[in-house]
Motif scaffolding. Structure first.
Motif, PDB file in Angstrom:
ATOM      1  N   CYS A  84       1.929   0.974  -0.265  1.00 25.89           N
ATOM      2  CA  CYS A  84       1.220   1.967  -1.080  1.00 25.89           C
ATOM      3  C   CYS A  84       0.112   2.644  -0.290  1.00 25.89           C
ATOM      4  CB  CYS A  84       0.645   1.299  -2.328  1.00 25.89           C
ATOM      5  SG  CYS A  84       1.907   0.686  -3.475  1.00 25.89           S
ATOM      6  N   SER A  85      -0.522   1.912   0.609  1.00 25.16           N
ATOM      7  CA  SER A  85      -1.568   2.509   1.426  1.00 25.16           C
ATOM      8  C   SER A  85      -1.001   3.574   2.352  1.00 25.16           C
ATOM      9  CB  SER A  85      -2.278   1.418   2.242  1.00 25.16           C
ATOM     10  OG  SER A  85      -3.308   1.963   3.033  1.00 25.16           O
TER      11      SER A  85
ATOM     12  N   CYS B 232       3.690   2.099  -6.657  1.00 26.78           N
ATOM     13  CA  CYS B 232       2.375   2.504  -6.161  1.00 26.78           C
ATOM     14  C   CYS B 232       1.601   3.297  -7.210  1.00 26.78           C
ATOM     15  CB  CYS B 232       2.536   3.328  -4.886  1.00 26.78           C
ATOM     16  SG  CYS B 232       3.215   2.376  -3.492  1.00 26.78           S
TER      17      CYS B 232
ATOM     18  N   ASP C 202      -2.857  -3.587 -12.399  1.00 26.86           N
ATOM     19  CA  ASP C 202      -3.962  -4.490 -12.042  1.00 26.86           C
ATOM     20  C   ASP C 202      -5.035  -4.502 -13.125  1.00 26.86           C
ATOM     21  OD1 ASP C 202      -2.594  -4.920  -9.723  1.00 26.86           O
ATOM     22  OD2 ASP C 202      -3.875  -3.669  -8.456  1.00 26.86           O
TER      23      ASP C 202
ATOM     24  N   PHE D 137      -4.344   5.056  -2.018  1.00 27.63           N
ATOM     25  CA  PHE D 137      -5.744   4.647  -2.073  1.00 27.63           C
ATOM     26  C   PHE D 137      -6.638   5.663  -1.380  1.00 27.63           C
ATOM     27  CE2 PHE D 137      -3.004   0.866  -1.721  1.00 27.63           C
ATOM     28  CZ  PHE D 137      -3.173   0.381  -3.011  1.00 27.63           C
TER      29      PHE D 137
ATOM     30  N   ARG E  39       0.384   0.728  -9.828  1.00 25.80           N
ATOM     31  CA  ARG E  39      -0.353  -0.439  -9.361  1.00 25.80           C
ATOM     32  C   ARG E  39      -1.743  -0.518 -10.001  1.00 25.80           C
ATOM     33  NH1 ARG E  39      -0.652  -4.220  -5.462  1.00 25.80           N
ATOM     34  NH2 ARG E  39       1.415  -3.687  -4.698  1.00 25.80           N
TER      35      ARG E  39
ATOM     36  N   SER F 269       4.278  -3.458  -1.959  1.00 29.63           N
ATOM     37  CA  SER F 269       3.107  -4.152  -1.424  1.00 29.63           C
ATOM     38  C   SER F 269       1.936  -3.192  -1.245  1.00 29.63           C
ATOM     39  CB  SER F 269       3.449  -4.788  -0.077  1.00 29.63           C
ATOM     40  OG  SER F 269       3.747  -3.784   0.877  1.00 29.63           O
ATOM     41  N   TYR F 270       0.779  -3.761  -1.005  1.00 28.63           N
ATOM     42  CA  TYR F 270      -0.426  -2.958  -0.786  1.00 28.63           C
ATOM     43  C   TYR F 270      -0.286  -2.101   0.462  1.00 28.63           C
ATOM     44  CZ  TYR F 270      -5.354  -1.846  -0.017  1.00 28.63           C
ATOM     45  OH  TYR F 270      -6.532  -1.179   0.194  1.00 28.63           O
ATOM     46  N   GLU F 271       0.323  -2.660   1.490  1.00 29.51           N
ATOM     47  CA  GLU F 271       0.475  -1.913   2.736  1.00 29.51           C
ATOM     48  C   GLU F 271       1.370  -0.697   2.549  1.00 29.51           C
ATOM     49  OE1 GLU F 271       0.803  -5.141   2.365  1.00 29.51           O
ATOM     50  OE2 GLU F 271      -1.010  -5.841   3.428  1.00 29.51           O
TER      51      GLU F 271
END
Length: 517
Positions: free
Chosen positions: A505-506, A462, A469, A511, A465, A501-503
């Motif tokens: 890390c969220s 995370c 990117d 974020f 990331r 995954s994005y979830e």
């Protein structure tokens, strides 16, 4: 009936009108003799500089910036040789500093140390070309580039026109040799690349990839590179003599009138420092045991106020020296004692400001802003030490020493990799109290990847990331545009990819809102 004007007054008035019509005196004073005709080596170096800028800087900075700057340095050297200017120790030091500073973009991916390094390079380049030694010269030398850029174009154009009638026997053989060499390299290079895939990959990595779509950008970079080289060459051929500008000293004051405000200021500094020492050796418990926001305000606001106090003290010292009593040796000793005491007390204030910043970082972590202002405070402390040394050994060397120390501070700052320091400090803090601002560390540059790589999963992925990117969007970067920091980060992320995954890390807050103050 008009009164008659005495002859002396009439002459003085005529002289004043002539002076007003002629304009200020200093533009004529700083102007040096006409530059010698531009040498062929200078024109060739400017052409090569333009090509280097167009080919090596179109994909970003990195080692290519230093390589593109070399032809501009050659152009300035050739122009100085033609003008019979001899190299002196200080200009050689400035040139060495320029080369060292241009290593920062090759080593660091972060934009802010590289930007500071480029600005410091321009400052040292101005000092090297103009040979300035006094405060007006040191401060005004960078403005000489504007004059050299305008006059350099006319200078180069006159040189080209003078060569327009050169016989073909002089330039045609060289043009034929260059054309034949280019044709042979393209022919056999293409054959070898098609015969061996490894050689083709090596050739593709070494040769800049230029497409028709990049034409406008490459053209602008070519013109800019040639202009930079011609500007440096014109300044080297006939530099402006900024040192000829003399600053008249202020009216000296009596000891009482001059010293009373400074003595009271010294007493104020001493009282503040006494309170600081009392808090340091017994009063921090009250602050440390107070709620978080109160602790934050104590450390953070105190630092900024002490930083401003340090800056204002330098202004006070400059004004005090301008109006200091100059009656004899006794007055000089008196000035040294009063200002020396103020400098010593200011150094203690610098130490107190750095201590407050250290407390704040321990509680809330390190950020780019915090590390940069702490570095600035350290440099201001060094300037105060230089001022104290100038009071003992003389001040002729002080302007160059201050500017040299600023460039050295920028160099050290870049070599220390501030983004890497921020990452390592925040990871160390996480290992102590398991707190880390993932939203903030994601915004760091590739220089932070080795430090963030030490986090456990999924925090590691995370934290990396955002950097991952960013480099994925950049795609393939040629060697001349890739810093060592980016190369190391790509190697780490290739060996240990981002997996969370994005979830995930969220949920971990990657974020959310970033913290920078």
């Amino acid at each position: 009936m008009r009164a008659r004007v005495p002859a002396e007054v009439a002459a003085w008035q005529a002289h004043q009108r002539q002076q007003a019509a002629a304009g200020p005196e200093w533009p004529r004073l700083i102007r040096s003799a006409e530059a010698a005709p531009v040498h062929t080596a200078t024109l060739v170096a400017a052409l090569v500089a333009g090509l280097a800028f167009a080919l090596l800087l179109g994909d970003g900075m990195g080692p290519g910036l230093l390589l593109a700057a070399v032809p501009a340095m050659v152009a300035a050297y050739a122009a100085a040789r033609t003008a019979r200017r001899r190299a002196r120790p200080w200009p050689l030091v400035w040139v060495a500093g320029c080369i060292a500073l241009l290593l920062i973009p090759a080593l660091r991916d972060s934009a802010w140390p590289s930007t500071l390094a480029i600005l410091a390079t321009a400052l040292l380049g101005a000092l090297a070309l103009h040979g300035s030694r006094t405060w007006p010269g040191v401060l005004l030398s960078p403005f000489g580039f504007a004059d050299a850029a305008v006059s350099g174009l006319g200078w180069a154009w006159a040189g080209l026109r003078s060569r327009s009638g050169v016989s073909k026997d002089r330039w045609l053989p060289m043009a034929k040799a260059v054309a034949v060499a280019a044709a042979l390299l393209l022919l056999f290079g293409g054959l070898f690349a098609s015969a061996d895939a490894a050689f083709a990959d090596l050739l593709a990595g070494l040769v800049p990839d230029v497409s028709l779509g990049d034409g406008p950008l490459r053209t602008v970079l070519f013109l800019f590179g040639a202009l930079v080289a011609l500007t440096a060459a014109r300044a080297a051929a006939a530099p402006l003599r900024w040192d000829r500008i003399k600053v008249t000293p202020g009216t000296s004051r009596s000891r009482l009138e001059w010293a009373l405000p400074l003595v009271l200021l010294n007493l104020l500094f001493a009282g503040f420092i006494a309170v600081q020492l009392t808090v340091l050796f017994g009063g921090y418990d009250k602050v440390l045991n107070s709620p978080g926001p109160a602790y934050s305000e104590y450390a953070r606001q105190g630092f900024w106020q002490l930083l401003w106090a340090t800056l204002l003290t330098l202004v006070v010292i400059a004004l005090a020296l301008r109006w200091a009593p100059r009656g004899g040796p006794g007055d000089r000793r008196f000035v040294r004692v009063v200002l020396g005491a103020l400098c010593m007390l200011t150094l203690v204030v610098v130490a107190s400001a750095l201590r407050r910043m250290d407390l704040y970082v321990d509680a809330y972590g390190l950020t780019r802003l915090r590390v940069s202002v702490a570095a600035m405070e350290l440099w201001l402390g060094l300037v105060i030490v230089l001022i104290m040394a100038a009071g003992v050994f003389g001040a002729r060397w002080l302007p160059r020493a201050v500017m040299g120390s600023a460039a050295a501070a920028v160099l050290v700052f870049g070599l220390m990799s501030p983004d890497g320091m921020v990452a390592e400090r925040n990871v160390a803090r996480f290992q102590q109290d398991e707190k880390i601002d993932l939203a903030y560390v994601q915004s760091l540059s590739a220089d932070a990847v080795p430090g963030l790589d030490a986090l456990p999963e999924p925090l590691r992925s995370c934290a990396l990331r955002g950097i991952n990117d960013e480099m994925a969007r950049a795609g393939r970067v040629p060697w001349y545009a890739m810093s060592f920091g980016e190369y190391r980060a790509r190697t780490i992320l290739r060996d240990r990819p981002v997996t969370a995954s994005y979830e995930v890390c969220s949920r971990l807050g990657a974020f959310g809102t970033r913290t920078e103050n």
